[in-house]
Structure formats: C-alpha cells, structure tokens
Motif scaffolding. Structure first.
Motif, PDB file in Angstrom:
ATOM      1  N   GLU A   1       0.824  -1.206   0.000  1.00 34.25           N
ATOM      2  CA  GLU A   1       0.000   0.000   0.000  1.00 34.25           C
ATOM      3  C   GLU A   1       0.866   1.266   0.000  1.00 34.25           C
ATOM      4  N   GLN A   2       1.901   1.261   0.809  1.00 35.54           N
ATOM      5  CA  GLN A   2       2.802   2.420   0.831  1.00 35.54           C
ATOM      6  C   GLN A   2       3.537   2.559  -0.505  1.00 35.54           C
ATOM      7  N   LEU A   3       3.930   1.434  -1.098  1.00 34.86           N
ATOM      8  CA  LEU A   3       4.590   1.495  -2.400  1.00 34.86           C
ATOM      9  C   LEU A   3       3.637   2.083  -3.442  1.00 34.86           C
ATOM     10  N   GLU A   4       2.381   1.702  -3.399  1.00 35.56           N
ATOM     11  CA  GLU A   4       1.404   2.248  -4.344  1.00 35.56           C
ATOM     12  C   GLU A   4       1.306   3.764  -4.198  1.00 35.56           C
ATOM     13  N   GLN A   5       1.351   4.269  -2.981  1.00 35.36           N
ATOM     14  CA  GLN A   5       1.333   5.715  -2.762  1.00 35.36           C
ATOM     15  C   GLN A   5       2.561   6.376  -3.379  1.00 35.36           C
ATOM     16  N   VAL A   6       3.710   5.733  -3.238  1.00 34.80           N
ATOM     17  CA  VAL A   6       4.949   6.267  -3.818  1.00 34.80           C
ATOM     18  C   VAL A   6       4.836   6.302  -5.340  1.00 34.80           C
ATOM     19  N   LEU A   7       4.414   5.191  -5.940  1.00 31.44           N
ATOM     20  CA  LEU A   7       4.308   5.134  -7.401  1.00 31.44           C
ATOM     21  C   LEU A   7       3.261   6.112  -7.921  1.00 31.44           C
ATOM     22  N   ALA A   8       2.166   6.257  -7.190  1.00 29.77           N
ATOM     23  CA  ALA A   8       1.099   7.177  -7.615  1.00 29.77           C
ATOM     24  C   ALA A   8       1.542   8.635  -7.556  1.00 29.77           C
ATOM     25  N   SER A   9       2.571   8.931  -6.784  1.00 31.28           N
ATOM     26  CA  SER A   9       3.054  10.310  -6.665  1.00 31.28           C
ATOM     27  C   SER A   9       3.934  10.741  -7.838  1.00 31.28           C
ATOM     28  N   MET A  10       4.230   9.825  -8.736  1.00 29.59           N
ATOM     29  CA  MET A  10       5.131  10.133  -9.849  1.00 29.59           C
ATOM     30  C   MET A  10       4.338  10.674 -11.039  1.00 29.59           C
ATOM     31  N   PRO A  11       4.813  11.772 -11.646  1.00 28.92           N
ATOM     32  CA  PRO A  11       4.069  12.457 -12.713  1.00 28.92           C
ATOM     33  C   PRO A  11       3.707  11.604 -13.931  1.00 28.92           C
ATOM     34  N   LEU A  12       4.547  10.667 -14.319  1.00 33.10           N
ATOM     35  CA  LEU A  12       4.243   9.864 -15.512  1.00 33.10           C
ATOM     36  C   LEU A  12       3.314   8.688 -15.215  1.00 33.10           C
ATOM     37  N   ARG A  13       2.894   8.539 -13.988  1.00 33.18           N
ATOM     38  CA  ARG A  13       2.055   7.396 -13.609  1.00 33.18           C
ATOM     39  C   ARG A  13       0.771   7.338 -14.431  1.00 33.18           C
TER      40      ARG A  13
END
Length: 135
Positions: free
Chosen positions: A104-116
């Motif tokens: 879940e925390q990793l998903e938050q990190v990945l979702a914070s990236m502009p190209l997501r």
C-alpha cells in the motif's frame, strides 16, 4: 598486511564461517517495479492534460517532473536504484528498486510520480536470498 580469507583464524582463535548469518528482518520490504511508458508521454506538450500540480512550472515536461520526483523519493529512502533495460521501439522502460513498509505504501509512492497516468507498472515484492553475496 594481507587480507583475511576463509581458513584464517581471527584474534579469538576461531575460524570465521564462509556463511553469513541472515540479516534481521527489517520494517520495510523491497520491491522491484517494472515501469513501461509510451515514448509519446515523455515528450507530451508541456502542461497538457493531466494538469500538473499548481506549484509545478508550466515549462516542465512530464519527463523533467518525473526526474525531479525520483530525486525526492531517493532522498526520502523510498527509491533505491533505477536501471534502463533494453528498449523496444516506441517504449520507455525502467526497472526500479523501491523500499516501502508494504504494498500500500509502495502504491502511494508510485502514484506520486508524474508519468504514472501514462505508465503501466508491474510490481514484484522481493525477499532476501540466503546466498546473496551482498548480505
């Protein structure tokens, strides 16, 4: 002074084992994320949809914002390494080693990236290997 090798005795008179003790479990897990972004997203017109955060300068391209966010995540200890594997035509692919408490925390990190919004991520949780020479 020569380097100590297996078979040498240390000061206590014992011979060190060639096997290292397993590391203590940590509070975080490492994940390998494979991210594939179509090359068109990298060169998208600045400030085209989706709209960047209000504090982002309009002149910043999505790839520029992604690089800046990667540096922030590395400084926070969430992003450990990035690799560029061989690319297919029209593809921008990255392998990333991330640290997070859980998926879940990793998903938050990945979702914070502009190209997501353009990217397709595949995440694999990693666990230590008993024969890992880096342990």
């Amino acid at each position: 002074m020569r380097a100590k090798s297996y078979g040498d005795q240390d000061r206590s008179g014992t011979t060190p084992s060639p096997h290292r003790r397993p590391a203590a479990p940590s509070a975080s897990t490492r994940f390998c994320a494979t991210s594939v972004t179509p090359s068109a997203a990298r060169s998208a017109r600045p400030c085209s949809r989706p709209t960047p955060p209000p504090d982002t300068p309009c002149r910043a391209t999505p790839a520029t914002r992604e690089a800046a966010r990667s540096r922030e995540l590395a400084a926070q200890g969430s992003l450990l390494r990035l690799w560029r594997p061989p690319l297919a035509p029209g593809e921008w692919r990255t392998w990333g080693l991330f640290r997070a408490a859980d998926a879940e925390q990793l998903e938050q990190v990945l979702a914070s990236m502009p190209l997501r919004v353009w990217r397709r991520d595949t995440v694999t949780p990693l666990s230590p290997h008993p024969s890992d020479p880096g342990r």
